[in-house]
Design a protein around this motif. Structure first.
Motif, PDB file in Angstrom:
ATOM      1  N   LYS A 170       0.830  -1.216   0.000  1.00 29.93           N
ATOM      2  CA  LYS A 170       0.000   0.000   0.000  1.00 29.93           C
ATOM      3  C   LYS A 170       0.852   1.250   0.000  1.00 29.93           C
ATOM      4  O   LYS A 170       0.469   2.270  -0.555  1.00 29.93           O
ATOM      5  N   LYS A 176      -3.707  -9.480   2.855  1.00 31.70           N
ATOM      6  CA  LYS A 176      -3.870  -8.022   2.850  1.00 31.70           C
ATOM      7  C   LYS A 176      -3.475  -7.418   1.505  1.00 31.70           C
ATOM      8  O   LYS A 176      -3.619  -6.218   1.305  1.00 31.70           O
ATOM      9  N   LEU A 177      -2.914  -8.250   0.623  1.00 26.79           N
ATOM     10  CA  LEU A 177      -2.576  -7.685  -0.681  1.00 26.79           C
ATOM     11  C   LEU A 177      -3.073  -8.582  -1.812  1.00 26.79           C
ATOM     12  O   LEU A 177      -2.419  -8.722  -2.847  1.00 26.79           O
ATOM     13  N   HIS A 178      -4.220  -9.199  -1.569  1.00 25.07           N
ATOM     14  CA  HIS A 178      -4.938  -9.967  -2.591  1.00 25.07           C
ATOM     15  C   HIS A 178      -4.309 -11.317  -2.929  1.00 25.07           C
ATOM     16  O   HIS A 178      -4.635 -11.907  -3.948  1.00 25.07           O
ATOM     17  N   GLU A 182      -1.937   3.277  -7.817  1.00 23.65           N
ATOM     18  CA  GLU A 182      -3.049   2.923  -6.935  1.00 23.65           C
ATOM     19  C   GLU A 182      -3.067   3.744  -5.641  1.00 23.65           C
ATOM     20  O   GLU A 182      -4.128   4.052  -5.116  1.00 23.65           O
ATOM     21  N   ASN A 224      -5.734   3.750   1.971  1.00 23.81           N
ATOM     22  CA  ASN A 224      -6.973   2.987   1.739  1.00 23.81           C
ATOM     23  C   ASN A 224      -7.894   2.874   2.940  1.00 23.81           C
ATOM     24  O   ASN A 224      -8.960   2.283   2.843  1.00 23.81           O
ATOM     25  N   SER A 282     -12.239  -0.222   4.274  1.00 27.15           N
ATOM     26  CA  SER A 282     -10.957  -0.539   3.636  1.00 27.15           C
ATOM     27  C   SER A 282     -11.177  -0.588   2.136  1.00 27.15           C
ATOM     28  O   SER A 282     -11.969  -1.397   1.654  1.00 27.15           O
ATOM     29  N   SER A 319      -9.513  -0.803  -1.899  1.00 23.93           N
ATOM     30  CA  SER A 319      -8.429  -1.575  -2.504  1.00 23.93           C
ATOM     31  C   SER A 319      -8.325  -1.254  -3.989  1.00 23.93           C
ATOM     32  O   SER A 319      -9.091  -0.442  -4.520  1.00 23.93           O
ATOM     33  N   ARG A 320      -7.399  -1.948  -4.619  1.00 24.18           N
ATOM     34  CA  ARG A 320      -7.200  -1.803  -6.066  1.00 24.18           C
ATOM     35  C   ARG A 320      -8.498  -2.095  -6.838  1.00 24.18           C
ATOM     36  O   ARG A 320      -8.691  -1.654  -7.951  1.00 24.18           O
ATOM     37  N   THR A 335     -11.626  -1.438  -5.706  1.00 21.85           N
ATOM     38  CA  THR A 335     -12.761  -0.575  -5.339  1.00 21.85           C
ATOM     39  C   THR A 335     -13.020   0.442  -6.454  1.00 21.85           C
ATOM     40  O   THR A 335     -12.086   1.053  -6.973  1.00 21.85           O
TER      41      THR A 335
END
Ligand code: PLP
Length: 350
Positions: free
Chosen positions: A147, A166-168, A224, A258, A317, A319-320, A322
Motif C-alpha cells: 500500500k 492483505k494484498l490480494h 493505486e 486505503n 478498507s 483496494s485496487r 474498489t
C-alpha cells in the motif's frame, strides 16, 4: 533430485524473489510462513531469545492481537514489557519510546501502519532509537506492504512481517523478512525447509499466489496509492458532511491511503454493519464482540475516543478493486442508515 520437484522449487524461489522485490530485500532474507500472526510470533520470540541479558520488550498499546497477546504472555512469564501509548490522533510519542528503550531492551516491536485507523508510524525515526540502544527491531508491516513503498535496504528494520490476504494473495500464507546477519531461531522446528528457518512442507500454491500478488502490487503501487486515496477522501468527506455527529478516527494525513475509520455517535457499529451488509456493503467495526459483551476497540480506547463514539465506529478498507460507483453507493446509502438507527436509538439522539 527429480525434475518434477525441481519445477516446484523453482516456483517457490521465484515467489521468494517477488516478495523480496516488493520490500527491497534479498531473496535469501525472506522466509514463508502460514500467516502474519506466525511471522509476528516467530520474529518477536527469535529476537527475545537472541540475548538473555536483554529480555526487556518495548511495544505499543495499539498493536494487532498477534503482537499484543504474545507480549502479554512474555510479560506473564516474568519479563518486563513497556507499553507505548498514542495521542488522540493515534500517533506515537517518540520521546516516550526514547525513554523506554534501554541497555536491557532486546526487542522493540512496532507496527508500520495500524489496522484499525491506518495511522502510519515513524518507523525510520524509531529505528534510529532502537539501533542506538543496540536492540532488535521488529515491524509488523501486514497493513503497509503493497500500500505504501517499503525499502529494507534503507531501513533499520531487522524483522518485517507481512501477510498474503492483505494484498490480494490467498488467505493462509505470510512471509517474514529477516535481515542478513540477524540472529534467528525457528518458531516451528522440524524439517530443513525455508533454509532451516521454518520447518514443515511449504504451502506451494499459496506461496506462488503471494509472489504473484507482490508482483502486481509493485507494478500498481504508485498509481493505486493516488487513485485509492482520492476515492477514500471522497468517501470520507461525503460521510462526514452528510452524517451529523460523525468523526474521523486517526491522523488525517499520516495514514494509509486505503483506510478510513469513522465514528457515528449514538449508534452501534454492529447495527450499521448489519444494515450495510444487507445492501452488499462490506465494512468492519472497530469493536469486537468479546465473551458476549461488546468491548470497544483497544486502539480507539488508547486514543481516548469517547465510549459512545468508539461503539459507533466503522472501518472502511478500499483496494485496487474498489470503484467510484461502489464509493458513491456507500455515500448514497449509509447516511440514511445512520439517520434511521438514531431514530431507534435508546440514547434518544435523532
Ligand atoms: N498484524 C496486523 C497489523 C494485521 O492487520 C493482521 C491481520 O489483520 C495481522 C497482524 C495478522 O495477520 P494474519 O491474519 O495473516 O494472521
Amino acid at each position: 533430485m527429480h525434475t518434477f520437484g525441481g519445477g516446484v522449487k523453482k516456483a517457490v524461489d521465484e515467489a521468494r524473489g517477488l516478495v523480496a522485490g516488493l520490500v527491497g530485500a534479498e531473496p535469501g532474507e525472506i522466509i514463508f510462513t502460514g500467516c502474519g500472526t506466525e511471522s509476528d510470533n516467530a520474529a518477536i520470540l527469535a529476537a527475545h531469545a537472541a540475548d538473555p541479558r536483554r529480555s526487556h520488550v518495548v511495544t505499543t498499546r495499539v498493536e494487532h492481537p498477534a503482537v499484543l497477546a504474545l507480549c502479554i504472555k512474555i510479560e506473564k512469564n516474568g519479563h518486563r514489557v513497556s507499553w507505548i501509548g498514542v495521542d488522540a490522533q493515534g500517533m506515537l510519542d517518540l520521546e516516550e519510546i526514547r525513554r523506554a528503550v534501554r541497555d536491557c531492551t532486546g526487542v522493540v516491536s512496532v507496527m508500520w501502519a495500524n489496522n484499525e485507523t491506518g495511522v502510519v508510524f515513524p518507523v525510520e525515526e524509531i529505528g534510529k532509537i532502537v539501533k542506538s540502544a543496540g536492540a532488535c527491531f521488529h515491524v509488523d508491516a501486514v497493513q503497509a506492504v503493497g500500500k505504501i513503498p517499503l525499502d529494507m535496504r534503507r531501513s533499520a528494520v531487522d524483522y518485517l512481517s507481512l501477510s498474503g490476504h492483505k494484498l490480494h494473495a490467498p488467505k493462509g500464507v505470510g512471509a517474514l523478512y529477516i535481515r542478513k546477519g540477524t540472529k534467528f531461531s525457528p518458531f516451528i522446528v522440524g524439517g530443513h525447509q525455508e533454509m532451516g528457518r521454518r520447518g514443515g512442507t511449504e504451502n506451494v500454491a499459496s506461496i506462488v499466489g503471494l509472489g504473484a500478488a507482490c508482483l502486481l502490487a509493485a507494478k500498481n503501487l504508485a498509481e493505486e496509492q493516488t487513485r485509492v486515496k482520492t476515492l477514500r477522501d471522497r468517501l470520507e468527506k461525503a460521510l462526514l458532511e452528510k452524517a451529523p455527529d460523525a468523526r474521523l478516527n486517526g491522523h488525517p494525513e499520516r495514514r494509509l491511503p486505503n483506510t478510513s475509520n469513522i465514528s457515528f455517535e449514538y449508534v452501534e457499529g454492529e447495527a450499521i454493519l448489519l444494515r450495510m451488509n444487507a445492501l452488499g456493503i462490506c465494512a468492519s467495526s472497530g469493536s469486537a464482540c468479546t465473551s458476549g459483551s461488546l468491548e470497544p476497540s483497544h486502539v480507539l480506547r488508547a486514543m481516548g475516543v469517547p465510549y459512545t463514539a468508539a461503539h459507533g465506529s466503522v472501518r472502511f478498507s478500499l483496494s485496487r478493486y474498489t470503484t467510484e460507483e461502489e464509493v458513491d453507493f456507500v455515500i448514497e446509502h449509509l447516511p440514511p442508515i445512520i439517520r434511521t438507527l438514531r431514530e431507534l436509538s435508546p440514547f434518544g439522539r435523532a
